[in-house]
Structures are given as structure tokens and as C-alpha cells.
Design a protein around this motif. Structure first.
Motif, short mmCIF file in Angstrom:
data_model
loop_
_atom_site.label_atom_id
_atom_site.label_comp_id
_atom_site.label_asym_id
_atom_site.label_seq_id
_atom_site.Cartn_x
_atom_site.Cartn_y
_atom_site.Cartn_z
N LEU A 74 0.82 -1.21 0.00
CA LEU A 74 0.00 0.00 0.00
C LEU A 74 0.86 1.26 0.00
CD1 LEU A 74 -2.77 -1.09 2.52
CD2 LEU A 74 -3.14 -0.51 0.12
N ALA A 75 2.04 1.19 0.60
CA ALA A 75 3.03 2.29 0.58
C ALA A 75 2.45 3.62 1.06
CB ALA A 75 3.60 2.44 -0.84
N PRO A 76 2.03 3.70 2.32
CA PRO A 76 1.48 4.97 2.82
C PRO A 76 2.52 6.08 2.80
CG PRO A 76 1.86 3.42 4.62
CD PRO A 76 2.06 2.66 3.36
N ALA A 77 2.06 7.31 2.55
CA ALA A 77 2.89 8.51 2.60
C ALA A 77 2.14 9.58 3.38
CB ALA A 77 3.22 8.99 1.19
N PRO A 78 2.85 10.54 3.97
CA PRO A 78 2.19 11.57 4.78
C PRO A 78 1.04 12.25 4.06
CG PRO A 78 4.55 11.71 5.09
CD PRO A 78 4.31 10.69 4.00
N GLY A 79 -0.07 12.41 4.78
CA GLY A 79 -1.23 13.12 4.26
C GLY A 79 -2.17 12.32 3.40
N GLU A 80 -1.86 11.04 3.15
CA GLU A 80 -2.69 10.24 2.25
C GLU A 80 -3.86 9.58 2.99
OE1 GLU A 80 0.11 9.02 -1.48
OE2 GLU A 80 0.00 7.59 0.18
N LEU A 81 -4.91 9.26 2.20
CA LEU A 81 -6.13 8.65 2.72
C LEU A 81 -6.28 7.23 2.20
CD1 LEU A 81 -8.99 8.76 4.07
CD2 LEU A 81 -9.83 9.67 1.89
N LEU A 82 -6.58 6.31 3.10
CA LEU A 82 -6.82 4.91 2.76
C LEU A 82 -8.28 4.55 2.98
CD1 LEU A 82 -5.70 1.92 2.26
CD2 LEU A 82 -5.69 1.75 4.77
N TRP A 83 -8.85 3.78 2.03
CA TRP A 83 -10.10 3.07 2.29
C TRP A 83 -9.73 1.64 2.66
CZ3 TRP A 83 -13.88 4.08 -2.43
CH2 TRP A 83 -14.27 5.44 -2.42
N ASP A 84 -10.14 1.20 3.84
CA ASP A 84 -9.97 -0.19 4.26
C ASP A 84 -11.35 -0.84 4.17
OD1 ASP A 84 -9.44 -2.60 5.47
OD2 ASP A 84 -8.69 -1.77 7.35
N PRO A 100 1.54 10.90 11.52
CA PRO A 100 0.38 11.54 12.15
C PRO A 100 -0.61 12.14 11.17
CG PRO A 100 2.41 12.18 13.28
CD PRO A 100 2.81 11.42 12.04
N SER A 101 -0.18 12.46 9.95
CA SER A 101 -1.10 13.08 9.00
C SER A 101 -1.82 12.07 8.11
CB SER A 101 -0.34 14.08 8.10
OG SER A 101 0.60 13.42 7.27
N CYS A 102 -1.50 10.79 8.23
CA CYS A 102 -2.19 9.77 7.43
C CYS A 102 -3.62 9.58 7.94
CB CYS A 102 -1.44 8.44 7.47
SG CYS A 102 0.03 8.40 6.42
N LEU A 103 -4.56 9.42 7.00
CA LEU A 103 -5.98 9.27 7.32
C LEU A 103 -6.49 7.94 6.77
CD1 LEU A 103 -7.14 12.86 6.28
CD2 LEU A 103 -6.64 12.06 8.60
N ALA A 104 -7.56 7.44 7.37
CA ALA A 104 -8.14 6.19 6.89
C ALA A 104 -9.62 6.13 7.23
CB ALA A 104 -7.42 4.98 7.49
N VAL A 105 -10.36 5.45 6.35
CA VAL A 105 -11.76 5.10 6.60
C VAL A 105 -11.85 3.59 6.60
CG1 VAL A 105 -14.14 5.30 5.82
CG2 VAL A 105 -12.55 7.20 5.43
N CYS A 106 -12.36 3.03 7.67
CA CYS A 106 -12.55 1.58 7.79
C CYS A 106 -14.03 1.28 7.56
CB CYS A 106 -12.11 1.12 9.18
SG CYS A 106 -12.40 -0.63 9.52
N VAL A 107 -14.33 0.54 6.50
CA VAL A 107 -15.71 0.22 6.14
C VAL A 107 -15.97 -1.23 6.53
CG1 VAL A 107 -17.40 0.12 4.28
CG2 VAL A 107 -15.58 1.84 4.21
#
Length: 425
Positions: free
Chosen positions: A250-260, A277-284
Motif C-alpha cells: 500500500l506504501a502509505p505517505a504523509p497526508g494520504e487517505l486509505l479506504w480499508d 500523524p497526517s495519514c488518514l483512513a476510513v474503515c468500512v
């Protein structure tokens, strides 16, 4: 072209008030027609500042643009605590008005003052703000031997921090509460989290923590692949070694948003957010019990900002902000799910999907033929006792498809079933 002059002067002020301001900041306040600020800050100004004093309303952020516009043209000044650009009102003003509209006169921040009192190098000290944020976010910064400065939300915060440290296995940590930094009434209180003896004190405080993990407390690393035991789960958990490989893809980087999507216990989303700390995620997650469990895991592991959405995909995905990456941990055979996730991705976005079933594996093979990417099989075996000897116990192999959406990728129409289309797998 000459830039327009600033329309707002933003002035940092410390607990020492007027006495601690340089002459340039004093001149700006004397010349102001209107001064916006918190009630405590406005109360620090002397009578020689004749400007109209307007306290910020609550909530503050929605009112910023309206108030600035209402007093435009009246030599507007804004008071802020310490450095206005360090967790201060300066950020909101810059975003709303643009940086060219501001003249910022910073004061030493509470972080700088605290580090000076303690002899801690600022660049080697973690800073966590709890102002308007849940206490649980401190947990991600807890590592044995590290120093953390906590920007407090008020008088009750030191006690809440001590309780969190005890709960997370860091009871032996030394705490110092620095109150009214820079003011004549500056004081400090100290003790350990497990024996914190002090009642709530001054609401203007910064908490310094020297992290010490209790003997026997679990050690949580800073990279993906936390122990499975770190999670409350019912078996719906991407296991440790596969989880580490999945986050690498997935290779997260600062400020990015993930859909899980199909989040289960939330482990992929949680470890995505722990990378920065700036990484965001939505867990569905469609199961409400599992969704609650994911939220609890997120709070315990230091990312209480995880958004947990209870609902079935793909319908639940409608209206979500566009992701930088998508992980699909379940539901690959649900009609339209993979297509909806693919179409939501912008160019350069990544998609990773894991499965252990032949049916879902066939789906991934079809998408791999169409979009490319990397199709791999991950196999993990654990050494277990076999009588008086030791042997390998094989976990179910995981098929993983990882792909990056390149410019011009087709997005129309679902991938055909390989059997119905006559393709061979």
C-alpha cells in the motif's frame, strides 16, 4: 506586480503578557482598531491598547472568516498563544485569507519554553497536542526512552495522561507538568504516571513525559506488523506477517487517505495511520460489532481519528472522499465492489486486495490480466511442537493483487468471469 499589504496582523503572546512582547508587537497592538483573541489573551492587554476587543466565539473555526470580513479595513489584529503557526490560529487564517494577507509576529511557543526549562533538544522531542483532540492519540508516541511534550487541553489533562500511561503499560514514566510558562507564576509539578499524586492545577500547562515501559508490558514497534495480540479480534484479522507485506504494498505517505474495505478489526487502517500523524483512513465494515471493535483498537493503539463506517460495500462507499489507496480484505465476489474501488482511485492511486479463497482468487486473476500490477502468493508457516520434536504448521496461503492506477487506465465495465468469457486461468 507589488503584492497587496497584509490585512491582518497576527501577534503571538505568552503567559507573561504585555511585558514579554517586543516593541514591534506592542506598536501593532497600539495601532489596531480591533483585536480578536481568546478572553484570556485579551485580558493581558493594558489600557493603552484602545482597540475594540472581540473574543472568539465557540466553535472558533466556522466564525473566523465571518469575523475577519466584518472588521476588514479597521486595522485588524489577532492575538494567539505563543507561535501562531504552531497549532495556532495562524494556520486557519492562512488557509482562509492566504498567507500574503497576514503579517505574523510570533512569540516563543510553549514547546520552545518547555524544552528550554528541561534542557531537551526540540528536534529530538515528540510533540503531541491534545487541544480539541482525544487523549488516545498520545498512545502512538509512547516508546521506551523517548521524550514527549504534550500540549494540554486544560487542568484535567495531566490526570488523563497519567491514566492513559498506566493503561498502556507506561506507568513508570516520569511526568512533569509545567504551568504558566514564562509568567511570574510559573510552577512545575512532577511524579510518575502510576503514582500521580496531584489534583487538577492551572489550565495553562504543558506536560513533559519521559517514557518508561513497565516490566512485562507489550512492546509495540514503529513499523507495520504489530503483534496479533495487540488487537481485540474475533479471528477476522489480517495476521502479522501478511499485514506487514500488505502495508508495504500500500506504501502509505504523509497526508494520504486509505479506504480499508471489509475492515474487520481495523488492523490495516490502524497501521496505515500509525506510519505518520497526517495519514488518514476510513474503515468500512458491515458488522456493527466488528466496527465497534475496530474503533476500540484504533483508540488503544494511538489513532482515535480513524473513521469507522458501518455499512456494506460498495453502497457504503458513496460520498466518501477520494482515496489515495484502497485495501480490500473481504467481499471480492460481491458484484460491483472491485469496480467501485477501482473507479474511485485517482491516477497514481494504489489498490491492494487479499484473499484465501479460490473464487476470489479467480476474480483477482481476471483483474490482473486487465490492469496489470503484481499478483503474488504469501505463505507463512510457524514452528510448533510435534511430539518431542518441532515441525512447521502452514497457515492458509494468501493471494495478493497489488496495482497502481496508471494514466489512461480503462474504468468502464466489470471484468468478465473467466469461465463465462472462455478465458483460461
Amino acid at each position: 506586480m507589488t503584492p497587496a499589504p497584509p490585512t491582518v496582523t497576527v501577534i503571538g503572546i505568552g503567559a507573561d503578557g504585555w511585558a514579554g512582547l517586543p516593541e514591534g508587537a506592542r506598536d501593532a497592538l497600539r495601532a489596531a482598531g480591533v483585536v480578536l483573541g481568546g478572553g484570556r489573551q485579551l485580558g493581558l492587554l493594558p489600557p493603552e491598547c484602545t482597540a475594540e476587543r472581540v473574543p472568539w466565539p465557540t466553535p472558533l473555526r466556522p466564525a473566523v472568516a465571518r469575523l475577519v470580513d466584518a472588521y476588514r479595513g479597521r486595522r485588524l489584529a489577532v492575538l494567539a498563544s505563543g507561535d501562531p503557526m504552531h497549532y495556532g490560529i495562524g494556520r486557519a487564517l492562512a488557509e482562509i485569507l492566504g498567507p500574503d494577507a497576514l503579517r505574523v509576529l510570533p512569540h516563543p511557543s510553549s514547546v520552545s519554553l518547555a524544552a528550554a526549562r528541561l534542557g531537551w533538544p526540540v528536534e529530538e522531542t515528540e510533540v503531541v497536542t491534545l487541544v480539541g483532540r482525544p487523549t488516545g492519540r498520545l498512545a502512538a508516541a509512547l516508546h521506551h526512552g523517548r521524550r514527549v511534550l504534550v500540549l494540554s487541553a486544560g487542568a484535567a489533562t495531566p490526570g488523563e495522561v497519567a491514566a492513559l500511561l498506566r493503561d498502556r503499560g507506561f506507568g513508570p514514566s516520569r511526568m512533569l507538568v509545567l504551568e504558566q510558562l514564562g509568567a511570574p507564576a510559573e510552577t512545575r509539578r512532577e511524579g510518575t504516571a502510576e503514582e500521580w499524586p496531584h489534583p487538577p492545577g492551572d489550565p495553562l500547562n504543558v506536560i513533559a513525559v519521559e517514557c518508561r515501559r513497565a516490566p512485562g508490558a507489550p512492546r509495540l514497534g514503529a513499523v507495520p506488523g504489530l503483534p496479533d495480540s495487540a488487537y481485540d479480534h474475533d479471528g477476522q484479522l489480517t495476521k502479522r506477517h501478511v499485514r506487514a507485506a500488505t502495508l508495504a504494498a500500500l506504501a502509505p505517505a504523509p497526508g494520504e487517505l486509505l479506504w480499508d474495505v471489509g475492515g474487520g478489526s481495523g488492523s490495516i487502517a490502524i497501521e496505515w495511520m500509525r506510519t505518520h500523524p497526517s495519514c488518514l483512513a476510513v474503515c468500512v465494515e458491515r458488522d456493527p460489532v466488528r466496527a465497534d471493535r475496530a474503533a476500540g483498537n484504533a483508540d488503544r493503539l494511538g489513532v482515535p481519528g480513524l473513521r469507522v463506517l458501518t455499512g456494506a460495500a460498495p453502497a457504503a462507499l458513496g460520498g466518501l472522499p477520494a482515496p489515495d489507496a484502497v485495501f480490500i480484505g473481504g467481499g471480492l465476489t460481491v458484484p460491483g465492489l472491485l469496480d467501485a474501488c477501482w473507479e474511485a482511485l485517482p491516477e497514481g492511486g494504489r489498490l491492494v486486495a487479499n484473499t484465501v479463497t479460490l473464487e476470489s482468487e479467480a476474480v483477482l486473476a481476471g483483474y490482473h490480466r486487465r490492469y496489470g500490477g503484481e499478483l503474488v502468493r504469501l505463505a507463512v508457516a510457524h514452528a510448533v511442537p510435534v511430539g518431542g520434536f518441532t515441525g512447521w504448521r502452514q497457515a492458509m496461503p494468501v493471494t495478493q493483487w497489488a496495482v497502481r492506477k496508471e494514466p489512461g487506465e480503462p474504468a468502464e465495465g466489470p471484468v468478465k468471469d473467466p469461465v463465462e468469457s472462455g478465458d483460461s486461468t
